[in-house]
Motif scaffolding. Sequence first.
Motif, PDB file in Angstrom:
ATOM      1  N   GLY A  65       0.764  -1.120  -0.056  1.00  0.00           N
ATOM      2  CA  GLY A  65       0.092  -0.004  -0.004  1.00  0.00           C
ATOM      3  C   GLY A  65       0.898   1.242  -0.105  1.00  0.00           C
ATOM      4  O   GLY A  65       0.496   2.015  -0.731  1.00  0.00           O
ATOM      5  N   LEU A  84      -5.598  12.040   1.071  1.00  0.00           N
ATOM      6  CA  LEU A  84      -6.519  11.224   0.424  1.00  0.00           C
ATOM      7  C   LEU A  84      -7.687  10.860   1.189  1.00  0.00           C
ATOM      8  O   LEU A  84      -7.671  10.063   1.930  1.00  0.00           O
ATOM      9  CB  LEU A  84      -5.677   9.429  -0.279  1.00  0.00           C
ATOM     10  N   TRP A 111     -10.613   9.739   0.285  1.00  0.00           N
ATOM     11  CA  TRP A 111     -11.440   8.393  -0.033  1.00  0.00           C
ATOM     12  C   TRP A 111     -10.705   7.267   0.769  1.00  0.00           C
ATOM     13  O   TRP A 111     -11.243   6.492   1.195  1.00  0.00           O
ATOM     14  CB  TRP A 111     -11.240   7.969  -1.483  1.00  0.00           C
ATOM     15  N   SER A 112      -9.172   7.479   0.864  1.00  0.00           N
ATOM     16  CA  SER A 112      -8.515   6.323   1.644  1.00  0.00           C
ATOM     17  C   SER A 112      -8.930   6.320   3.185  1.00  0.00           C
ATOM     18  O   SER A 112      -8.862   5.475   3.563  1.00  0.00           O
ATOM     19  CB  SER A 112      -7.211   6.559   1.297  1.00  0.00           C
ATOM     20  N   GLU A 113      -9.028   7.531   3.324  1.00  0.00           N
ATOM     21  CA  GLU A 113      -9.341   7.722   5.051  1.00  0.00           C
ATOM     22  C   GLU A 113     -10.672   7.249   5.194  1.00  0.00           C
ATOM     23  O   GLU A 113     -11.025   6.658   6.292  1.00  0.00           O
ATOM     24  CB  GLU A 113      -9.063   9.050   5.412  1.00  0.00           C
ATOM     25  N   ILE A 122     -12.472   4.841   3.520  1.00  0.00           N
ATOM     26  CA  ILE A 122     -12.346   3.308   3.658  1.00  0.00           C
ATOM     27  C   ILE A 122     -11.635   2.960   4.896  1.00  0.00           C
ATOM     28  O   ILE A 122     -12.388   1.792   5.446  1.00  0.00           O
ATOM     29  CB  ILE A 122     -11.491   2.691   2.420  1.00  0.00           C
ATOM     30  N   GLN A 123     -10.707   3.349   5.349  1.00  0.00           N
ATOM     31  CA  GLN A 123      -9.930   3.105   6.643  1.00  0.00           C
ATOM     32  C   GLN A 123     -11.051   2.958   7.700  1.00  0.00           C
ATOM     33  O   GLN A 123     -10.869   2.310   8.713  1.00  0.00           O
ATOM     34  CB  GLN A 123      -8.868   3.951   6.903  1.00  0.00           C
ATOM     35  N   LEU A 124     -11.826   4.194   7.911  1.00  0.00           N
ATOM     36  CA  LEU A 124     -13.072   4.119   8.985  1.00  0.00           C
ATOM     37  C   LEU A 124     -13.847   3.188   8.902  1.00  0.00           C
ATOM     38  O   LEU A 124     -14.088   2.551   9.714  1.00  0.00           O
ATOM     39  CB  LEU A 124     -13.666   5.399   8.708  1.00  0.00           C
ATOM     40  N   CYS A 158     -13.396   0.115   7.681  1.00  0.00           N
ATOM     41  CA  CYS A 158     -12.657  -1.110   7.866  1.00  0.00           C
ATOM     42  C   CYS A 158     -12.314  -1.069   9.321  1.00  0.00           C
ATOM     43  O   CYS A 158     -12.726  -2.306   9.891  1.00  0.00           O
ATOM     44  CB  CYS A 158     -11.260  -1.101   7.189  1.00  0.00           C
ATOM     45  N   THR A 159     -11.956  -0.062   9.944  1.00  0.00           N
ATOM     46  CA  THR A 159     -11.757  -0.120  11.362  1.00  0.00           C
ATOM     47  C   THR A 159     -13.318  -0.298  12.293  1.00  0.00           C
ATOM     48  O   THR A 159     -13.174  -1.080  13.081  1.00  0.00           O
ATOM     49  CB  THR A 159     -11.234   1.295  11.720  1.00  0.00           C
ATOM     50  N   CYS A 160     -14.247   0.280  11.825  1.00  0.00           N
ATOM     51  CA  CYS A 160     -15.523   0.015  12.333  1.00  0.00           C
ATOM     52  C   CYS A 160     -15.968  -1.587  12.162  1.00  0.00           C
ATOM     53  O   CYS A 160     -16.500  -2.149  13.360  1.00  0.00           O
ATOM     54  CB  CYS A 160     -16.654   0.908  11.809  1.00  0.00           C
ATOM     55  N   LEU A 161     -15.860  -2.059  11.005  1.00  0.00           N
ATOM     56  CA  LEU A 161     -16.023  -3.385  10.732  1.00  0.00           C
ATOM     57  C   LEU A 161     -15.125  -4.437  11.857  1.00  0.00           C
ATOM     58  O   LEU A 161     -15.656  -5.155  12.143  1.00  0.00           O
ATOM     59  CB  LEU A 161     -15.818  -4.027   9.263  1.00  0.00           C
ATOM     60  N   LEU A 162     -13.929  -4.035  11.728  1.00  0.00           N
ATOM     61  CA  LEU A 162     -12.947  -4.604  12.676  1.00  0.00           C
ATOM     62  C   LEU A 162     -13.507  -4.699  13.942  1.00  0.00           C
ATOM     63  O   LEU A 162     -13.414  -5.736  14.989  1.00  0.00           O
ATOM     64  CB  LEU A 162     -11.600  -4.014  12.370  1.00  0.00           C
TER      65      LEU A 162
END
Lengths: 92, 201
Positions: A10, A23, A25-27, A29-31, A33-37
């Motif tokens: 990455g 970025l 959009w990258s931030e 997606i990170q949010l 993914c973090t919530c899902l995790l």
Amino acid sequence: MLILAIMAAGALAGFFLFPDKRLKWSERIQLICTCLLIFSMGVILGGRENFMDELLSLGFRSLVFAIIPIAFSIAAVYFLTEKFLRGGDKRK
Amino acid sequence: MMASAAVICLVLGVICGQADGSGAVSGFFGANAHIILYILMFFVGISVGANRTVFSKIRQYHVKIFIIPAGIVAGSVAAGALCAPLLGLEWGQSMAVTSSLGWYSLSGVMITELGGAEMGAVAFMSSLMREILSFLLIPFIARYLNAYTTIAPAAATSEDTTLPAILKYGGAETAVMAVFNGVFCSALVPVLIRFFMGLGF
């Protein structure tokens, strides 16, 4: 080690494809993914057979074992970084 | 925003896990959570890599890059020494639990093997609480203390789950330090746990 290899891939993509950009959009997606995790962490924890019993009987002890190391780590790192690293790049 | 989202997601997850009688949902997430982590890490990598000025700044730190993990390990072990008399436990066991540095999957299993199921459960839950509390504390630490100190509560998790929060509130330079810290702390956790569990007092 696989995690670090993925992150390095990455970083290479970021370095060559999006130089010096912030970025959004990258931030985002990170949010997500973090919530899902964290959600999946909760599902795994809640799915443990004796979760409620464990939480009640060992919860206080666990909380002490979380809060005191956090407080001591913060104090030690704050002292050392103020003295030797000048605190880092304050953004806010 | 991040902290409240973290708490809501955790509570929803626990409710979902509790309601899942067959264990199918928790089994699914248990087997696939690492895929979400891989996606997350790829995008964290993109954000870090896109910031070219970071790497040259990190190079100038040299030995000083060890300051943050040194502070975290010293603080956590000292906290273990304080927790032992407070909770009526052996010093070694107490310092082993605080040496978990937030790595709940490893410390839970390792301390269960070395010190029994009860201490293992305490190590697992306290590490998980350390991670959750990190999400809550990072915005306040960035605001009232300094950017580097956002790594302190996260400890070994600063290279993965808590990294996006550190990146958001501490900045890209701090995120690179966080990755180094996470790798270094993660390498130390099994060594520290084995050492302290072996003390026998």
